[in-house]
Design a protein around this motif. Structure first.
Motif, short mmCIF file in Angstrom:
data_model
loop_
_atom_site.label_atom_id
_atom_site.label_comp_id
_atom_site.label_asym_id
_atom_site.label_seq_id
_atom_site.Cartn_x
_atom_site.Cartn_y
_atom_site.Cartn_z
N ASN A 1 -15.46 4.13 -5.84
CA ASN A 1 -14.76 5.24 -5.21
C ASN A 1 -13.73 5.72 -6.22
N ILE A 2 -14.07 6.73 -7.00
CA ILE A 2 -13.21 7.20 -8.08
C ILE A 2 -12.12 8.09 -7.50
N GLU A 3 -10.87 7.70 -7.74
CA GLU A 3 -9.73 8.47 -7.25
C GLU A 3 -9.32 9.55 -8.23
N LEU A 4 -9.30 9.21 -9.51
CA LEU A 4 -8.80 10.14 -10.52
C LEU A 4 -9.38 9.80 -11.88
N VAL A 5 -9.74 10.83 -12.63
CA VAL A 5 -10.14 10.68 -14.03
C VAL A 5 -9.12 11.46 -14.84
N GLN A 6 -8.35 10.74 -15.65
CA GLN A 6 -7.24 11.34 -16.38
C GLN A 6 -7.49 11.30 -17.89
N LYS A 7 -7.40 12.45 -18.51
CA LYS A 7 -7.58 12.54 -19.97
C LYS A 7 -6.31 12.02 -20.64
N LEU A 8 -6.47 11.12 -21.61
CA LEU A 8 -5.34 10.56 -22.33
C LEU A 8 -5.27 11.18 -23.73
N GLU A 9 -4.08 11.63 -24.09
CA GLU A 9 -3.88 12.17 -25.43
C GLU A 9 -2.42 12.06 -25.82
N GLY A 10 -2.16 12.15 -27.10
CA GLY A 10 -0.79 12.13 -27.61
C GLY A 10 -0.07 10.83 -27.32
N SER A 11 1.20 10.95 -26.94
CA SER A 11 2.03 9.77 -26.71
C SER A 11 1.56 8.95 -25.51
N HIS A 12 0.95 9.61 -24.54
CA HIS A 12 0.41 8.87 -23.39
C HIS A 12 -0.72 7.93 -23.83
N LEU A 13 -1.59 8.41 -24.71
CA LEU A 13 -2.67 7.58 -25.24
C LEU A 13 -2.10 6.42 -26.06
N GLU A 14 -1.10 6.69 -26.88
CA GLU A 14 -0.47 5.63 -27.68
C GLU A 14 0.14 4.56 -26.79
N TYR A 15 0.78 4.97 -25.71
CA TYR A 15 1.37 4.03 -24.76
C TYR A 15 0.29 3.14 -24.14
N GLU A 16 -0.80 3.73 -23.70
CA GLU A 16 -1.89 2.96 -23.09
C GLU A 16 -2.54 2.02 -24.10
N GLN A 17 -2.67 2.44 -25.36
CA GLN A 17 -3.28 1.59 -26.39
C GLN A 17 -2.45 0.35 -26.67
N ALA A 18 -1.16 0.40 -26.39
CA ALA A 18 -0.28 -0.76 -26.61
C ALA A 18 -0.46 -1.83 -25.53
N SER A 19 -1.13 -1.49 -24.44
CA SER A 19 -1.35 -2.43 -23.34
C SER A 19 -2.40 -3.47 -23.73
N VAL A 20 -2.22 -4.69 -23.23
CA VAL A 20 -3.21 -5.75 -23.50
C VAL A 20 -4.50 -5.51 -22.74
N ASN A 21 -4.46 -4.67 -21.70
CA ASN A 21 -5.65 -4.38 -20.89
C ASN A 21 -6.44 -3.19 -21.40
N PHE A 22 -6.06 -2.65 -22.55
CA PHE A 22 -6.74 -1.47 -23.09
C PHE A 22 -8.06 -1.88 -23.72
N ASN A 23 -9.14 -1.57 -23.02
CA ASN A 23 -10.50 -1.88 -23.49
C ASN A 23 -11.37 -0.66 -23.18
N VAL A 24 -11.83 0.02 -24.21
CA VAL A 24 -12.56 1.28 -24.05
C VAL A 24 -14.06 1.04 -23.94
N GLU A 25 -14.66 1.64 -22.91
CA GLU A 25 -16.10 1.63 -22.76
C GLU A 25 -16.64 2.97 -23.25
N LYS A 26 -17.89 2.99 -23.65
CA LYS A 26 -18.53 4.23 -24.07
C LYS A 26 -19.39 4.76 -22.94
N ALA A 27 -19.34 6.09 -22.76
CA ALA A 27 -20.13 6.71 -21.70
C ALA A 27 -21.59 6.76 -22.08
#
Length: 69
Positions: free
Chosen positions: A43-69
């Protein structure tokens, strides 16, 4: 582009903030992300595009693991 997806694992339950999970996906569009996840029955609530400083902040998280579509 990297997208952050907020979702509930069970489509039949009412969304509750405490049960919301997230995942990160690399795709060309939000539509591509939703298409890639359709078989998971989330049940997808939101799909949010990450860019700029928001992306950098998320990349610093230990839970940041990117899947490929």
């Amino acid at each position: 582009m990297i997208y952050k997806v907020y979702y509930q694992e069970n489509m039949l339950e009412v969304p509750v903030r405490e049960n919301t999970k997230t995942l990160y996906m690399e795709a060309d569009s939000e539509r591509e992300v939703r298409f890639a996840l359709k078989d998971r029955k989330y049940n997808i609530e939101l799909v949010q595009k990450l860019e700029g400083s928001h992306l950098e902040y998320e990349q610093a998280s230990v839970n940041f693991n990117v899947e490929k579509a």
